[in-house]
Design a protein around this motif. Sequence first.
Motif, PDB file in Angstrom:
ATOM      1  N   HIS A 104       0.657  -1.027  -0.068  1.00  0.00           N
ATOM      2  CA  HIS A 104      -0.351  -0.087  -0.263  1.00  0.00           C
ATOM      3  C   HIS A 104       0.870   0.896  -0.061  1.00  0.00           C
ATOM      4  O   HIS A 104       0.101   2.535   0.121  1.00  0.00           O
ATOM      5  CB  HIS A 104      -0.926   0.041   1.052  1.00  0.00           C
ATOM      6  N   ALA A 105       2.424   0.724   0.150  1.00  0.00           N
ATOM      7  CA  ALA A 105       3.171   2.687  -0.283  1.00  0.00           C
ATOM      8  C   ALA A 105       3.488   2.214  -1.376  1.00  0.00           C
ATOM      9  O   ALA A 105       3.705   3.372  -2.605  1.00  0.00           O
ATOM     10  CB  ALA A 105       4.219   1.910   1.093  1.00  0.00           C
ATOM     11  N   LEU A 106       3.661   0.946  -2.221  1.00  0.00           N
ATOM     12  CA  LEU A 106       4.502   0.828  -3.291  1.00  0.00           C
ATOM     13  C   LEU A 106       3.256   0.947  -4.835  1.00  0.00           C
ATOM     14  O   LEU A 106       3.742   2.052  -5.555  1.00  0.00           O
ATOM     15  CB  LEU A 106       5.401  -0.696  -3.443  1.00  0.00           C
ATOM     16  N   LEU A 107       2.136   0.919  -4.666  1.00  0.00           N
ATOM     17  CA  LEU A 107       1.025   0.786  -5.374  1.00  0.00           C
ATOM     18  C   LEU A 107       0.809   2.207  -6.125  1.00  0.00           C
ATOM     19  O   LEU A 107       0.955   3.264  -6.695  1.00  0.00           O
ATOM     20  CB  LEU A 107      -0.037   0.018  -5.471  1.00  0.00           C
ATOM     21  N   LYS A 110       4.284   4.307  -7.463  1.00  0.00           N
ATOM     22  CA  LYS A 110       3.936   3.225  -9.010  1.00  0.00           C
ATOM     23  C   LYS A 110       3.627   3.835 -10.127  1.00  0.00           C
ATOM     24  O   LYS A 110       3.924   4.028 -10.800  1.00  0.00           O
ATOM     25  CB  LYS A 110       4.226   1.388  -8.915  1.00  0.00           C
ATOM     26  N   GLY A 111       2.238   4.654  -9.220  1.00  0.00           N
ATOM     27  CA  GLY A 111       1.255   4.798  -9.992  1.00  0.00           C
ATOM     28  C   GLY A 111       0.619   4.444 -10.902  1.00  0.00           C
ATOM     29  O   GLY A 111      -0.027   4.797 -11.876  1.00  0.00           O
ATOM     30  N   LEU A 112      -0.016   3.170 -10.186  1.00  0.00           N
ATOM     31  CA  LEU A 112      -0.822   2.345 -10.539  1.00  0.00           C
ATOM     32  C   LEU A 112      -2.470   2.530 -10.341  1.00  0.00           C
ATOM     33  O   LEU A 112      -3.281   1.693 -11.452  1.00  0.00           O
ATOM     34  CB  LEU A 112      -0.311   0.811  -9.977  1.00  0.00           C
ATOM     35  N   ILE A 113      -2.137   3.444  -9.345  1.00  0.00           N
ATOM     36  CA  ILE A 113      -3.697   3.450  -8.748  1.00  0.00           C
ATOM     37  C   ILE A 113      -3.631   5.792  -9.030  1.00  0.00           C
ATOM     38  O   ILE A 113      -3.152   6.216  -8.062  1.00  0.00           O
ATOM     39  CB  ILE A 113      -4.163   3.627  -7.678  1.00  0.00           C
ATOM     40  N   TYR A 129      -5.638   3.945  -0.560  1.00  0.00           N
ATOM     41  CA  TYR A 129      -6.100   4.455  -1.961  1.00  0.00           C
ATOM     42  C   TYR A 129      -7.028   5.310  -2.368  1.00  0.00           C
ATOM     43  O   TYR A 129      -7.129   6.392  -3.204  1.00  0.00           O
ATOM     44  CB  TYR A 129      -5.742   3.863  -3.102  1.00  0.00           C
ATOM     45  N   GLY A 130      -8.040   5.360  -1.141  1.00  0.00           N
ATOM     46  CA  GLY A 130      -9.266   6.253  -1.283  1.00  0.00           C
ATOM     47  C   GLY A 130      -8.201   8.288  -1.316  1.00  0.00           C
ATOM     48  O   GLY A 130      -8.846   8.800  -1.499  1.00  0.00           O
ATOM     49  N   ALA A 131      -6.900   8.235  -0.182  1.00  0.00           N
ATOM     50  CA  ALA A 131      -6.462   9.164  -0.348  1.00  0.00           C
ATOM     51  C   ALA A 131      -6.616   9.715  -1.682  1.00  0.00           C
ATOM     52  O   ALA A 131      -5.743  11.179  -1.770  1.00  0.00           O
ATOM     53  CB  ALA A 131      -5.282   9.077   0.349  1.00  0.00           C
ATOM     54  N   LYS A 239       0.735  14.200 -11.029  1.00  0.00           N
ATOM     55  CA  LYS A 239       1.665  13.731 -11.601  1.00  0.00           C
ATOM     56  C   LYS A 239       3.169  13.524 -11.499  1.00  0.00           C
ATOM     57  O   LYS A 239       3.748  13.625 -12.277  1.00  0.00           O
ATOM     58  CB  LYS A 239       1.512  15.827 -11.935  1.00  0.00           C
ATOM     59  N   GLU A 240       3.157  13.664 -10.843  1.00  0.00           N
ATOM     60  CA  GLU A 240       4.751  13.139  -9.991  1.00  0.00           C
ATOM     61  C   GLU A 240       5.024  11.806 -10.193  1.00  0.00           C
ATOM     62  O   GLU A 240       5.781  10.922 -10.937  1.00  0.00           O
ATOM     63  CB  GLU A 240       5.267  13.349  -8.719  1.00  0.00           C
ATOM     64  N   HIS A 241       4.002  11.307  -9.475  1.00  0.00           N
ATOM     65  CA  HIS A 241       4.231   9.539  -9.680  1.00  0.00           C
ATOM     66  C   HIS A 241       3.308   8.744 -11.338  1.00  0.00           C
ATOM     67  O   HIS A 241       3.783   7.651 -11.180  1.00  0.00           O
ATOM     68  CB  HIS A 241       3.300   8.812  -8.733  1.00  0.00           C
ATOM     69  N   ALA A 242       2.521   9.545 -11.707  1.00  0.00           N
ATOM     70  CA  ALA A 242       1.551   8.623 -13.251  1.00  0.00           C
ATOM     71  C   ALA A 242       1.165   9.684 -13.649  1.00  0.00           C
ATOM     72  O   ALA A 242      -0.175  10.184 -13.880  1.00  0.00           O
ATOM     73  CB  ALA A 242       0.714   8.151 -12.324  1.00  0.00           C
ATOM     74  N   PRO A 243       2.757  10.460 -14.158  1.00  0.00           N
ATOM     75  CA  PRO A 243       2.183  11.519 -15.259  1.00  0.00           C
ATOM     76  C   PRO A 243       1.523  10.779 -16.874  1.00  0.00           C
ATOM     77  O   PRO A 243       0.686  11.918 -16.844  1.00  0.00           O
ATOM     78  CB  PRO A 243       3.039  11.767 -15.375  1.00  0.00           C
ATOM     79  N   ASN A 244       1.852   9.602 -16.838  1.00  0.00           N
ATOM     80  CA  ASN A 244       1.216   9.623 -18.209  1.00  0.00           C
ATOM     81  C   ASN A 244      -0.383   8.956 -17.611  1.00  0.00           C
ATOM     82  O   ASN A 244      -0.846   8.274 -18.792  1.00  0.00           O
ATOM     83  CB  ASN A 244       1.521   8.308 -18.909  1.00  0.00           C
ATOM     84  N   LYS A 245      -1.222   8.753 -16.620  1.00  0.00           N
ATOM     85  CA  LYS A 245      -2.613   8.164 -16.881  1.00  0.00           C
ATOM     86  C   LYS A 245      -3.607   8.502 -16.448  1.00  0.00           C
ATOM     87  O   LYS A 245      -3.377   9.646 -15.954  1.00  0.00           O
ATOM     88  CB  LYS A 245      -1.850   7.331 -15.410  1.00  0.00           C
ATOM     89  N   GLU A 246      -4.968   8.457 -17.449  1.00  0.00           N
ATOM     90  CA  GLU A 246      -5.767   9.905 -17.328  1.00  0.00           C
ATOM     91  C   GLU A 246      -6.469   9.249 -15.629  1.00  0.00           C
ATOM     92  O   GLU A 246      -6.158   8.284 -14.591  1.00  0.00           O
ATOM     93  CB  GLU A 246      -6.458   9.179 -18.204  1.00  0.00           C
ATOM     94  N   TYR A 247      -6.693  10.115 -15.274  1.00  0.00           N
ATOM     95  CA  TYR A 247      -7.727  10.097 -13.568  1.00  0.00           C
ATOM     96  C   TYR A 247      -9.396  11.177 -14.101  1.00  0.00           C
ATOM     97  O   TYR A 247      -9.078  12.324 -14.600  1.00  0.00           O
ATOM     98  CB  TYR A 247      -7.107  11.064 -12.598  1.00  0.00           C
ATOM     99  N   THR A 248      -9.612  10.612 -12.612  1.00  0.00           N
ATOM    100  CA  THR A 248     -11.219  11.438 -13.347  1.00  0.00           C
ATOM    101  C   THR A 248     -11.306  12.051 -12.088  1.00  0.00           C
ATOM    102  O   THR A 248     -11.557  11.352 -11.039  1.00  0.00           O
ATOM    103  CB  THR A 248     -12.429  10.271 -13.476  1.00  0.00           C
ATOM    104  N   VAL A 249     -12.088  13.103 -11.721  1.00  0.00           N
ATOM    105  CA  VAL A 249     -12.116  13.630 -10.362  1.00  0.00           C
ATOM    106  C   VAL A 249     -13.851  14.469 -10.187  1.00  0.00           C
ATOM    107  O   VAL A 249     -14.479  14.297 -10.942  1.00  0.00           O
ATOM    108  CB  VAL A 249     -11.845  15.323 -10.373  1.00  0.00           C
ATOM    109  N   TYR A 250     -13.970  13.186  -9.074  1.00  0.00           N
ATOM    110  CA  TYR A 250     -15.441  13.004  -8.377  1.00  0.00           C
ATOM    111  C   TYR A 250     -15.572  14.111  -7.545  1.00  0.00           C
ATOM    112  O   TYR A 250     -15.034  13.466  -6.753  1.00  0.00           O
ATOM    113  CB  TYR A 250     -15.702  11.323  -8.428  1.00  0.00           C
TER     114      TYR A 250
END
Length: 420
Positions: A104-107, A110-113, A129-131, A239-250
């Motif tokens: 739960h520190a690694l994922l 690594k920008g996996l979520i 990951y709710g954080a 932006k630092e850990h998952a720069p190429n991953k799309e996210y959605t703000v709810y």
Amino acid sequence: MGMTMTQKILAAHAGLPSVKAGDLIEASLDLVLGNDVTTPVAINELSKFKKKTVFDNTKIALVMDHFTPNKDIKSAEHVKQVRDFSRENNIVNYFDVGQMGIEHALLPEKGLIVAGNTCIGADSHTCTYGALGAFSTGVGSTDMAAGMVTGKAWFKVPAAIKFVITGKKPEWISGKDLILHIIGKIGVDGARYKSMEFVGDGIAELSMDDRFTIANMAIEAGAKNGIFPVDEKTIEYMKEHAPNKEYTVYEADADAEYDEVIEIDLATLRPTVSFPHLPENTKTIDEIGDLPIDQVVIGSCTNGRISDMRIAADIMNGRKCADGLRVIIIPGTQEIYLQMIREGLAEIFIEAGAIVSTPTCGPCLGGHMGILAHGERAVSTTNRNFVGRMGAIDSEIYLASPAVAAASAILGRIASPEEL
């Protein structure tokens, strides 16, 4: 009636315009997580499925962290089974010795979520990951197996409790103190199968590491998940850990329904310690007398991040651990370990008389590297203090922040850094 933040994420992943508390839904998954203890069970369950292949080899994360480096033959066989499975299915996100960290520190590192994702994990603290503004929750190994094959999971949509956080953090107060305060207030079943949703101007006072800690321990209040709004700090982290991953703000609707609204002023908090044998058994540092200890553990998926290491090192710098006390420092990931070395933190800990371990869950669950003997007491930055959790059934675990744990390491008793 509007939806909460969690309900919006679940509705979107179920392909529904709306959901309400109590609805049964099937939602698509963005990530399925397992470790060296739970994944072998899931792999064995796959033998009962007609389909044996995984739904997406990039959306499964298998982290060997609980008993690694392997503590015995059985743990080695478990890891070998997972390693072989990963090779057969070309699992991209397989992490073993040298690359692994505490899951739960690694994922997040690594920008996996990212925000708006759904994640299930065969580990109860997957709610961490709710954080990031994601819906994540722990499941059993059978559900993990089904998730790996189908990419979906069934959920009962949770009701929610809103926690309105206000005020400014005093010195030495951290996310750990806040979540221990909350659990002490509502109890270990106070949020049973509910979403703990954190809002308020006080959120800006909480670092991402604070938020990971709070979300991590939502399960200790019985919650289905904990979740934070996505703000500038969240976006900067992604932006630092998952720069190429799309996210959605709810965002929760203004008319979202909550079972309860609880307000907490950060300025009123004091360093808080959870006494044996439940996380709800909390006391402030001012309520604790002279209570000698035998061991201190600073680390885990709750408090093994770099800010935790810096806080502890700042307190221990130039000081010595109390005579006869064992002090174990466990960075959450290899990257954090390396950062500790670069910043001189590892040197501070070793010179103080502590040991620094490779990342592992070991002591937290009484697995290895820190087992308590009969009658021993430990101050730990971990998340559970159940009977026998870290060793002998008559040993005692006191949950605390890295600041309190570090001060306790120096004074040989449960102590506040204010005493140094």
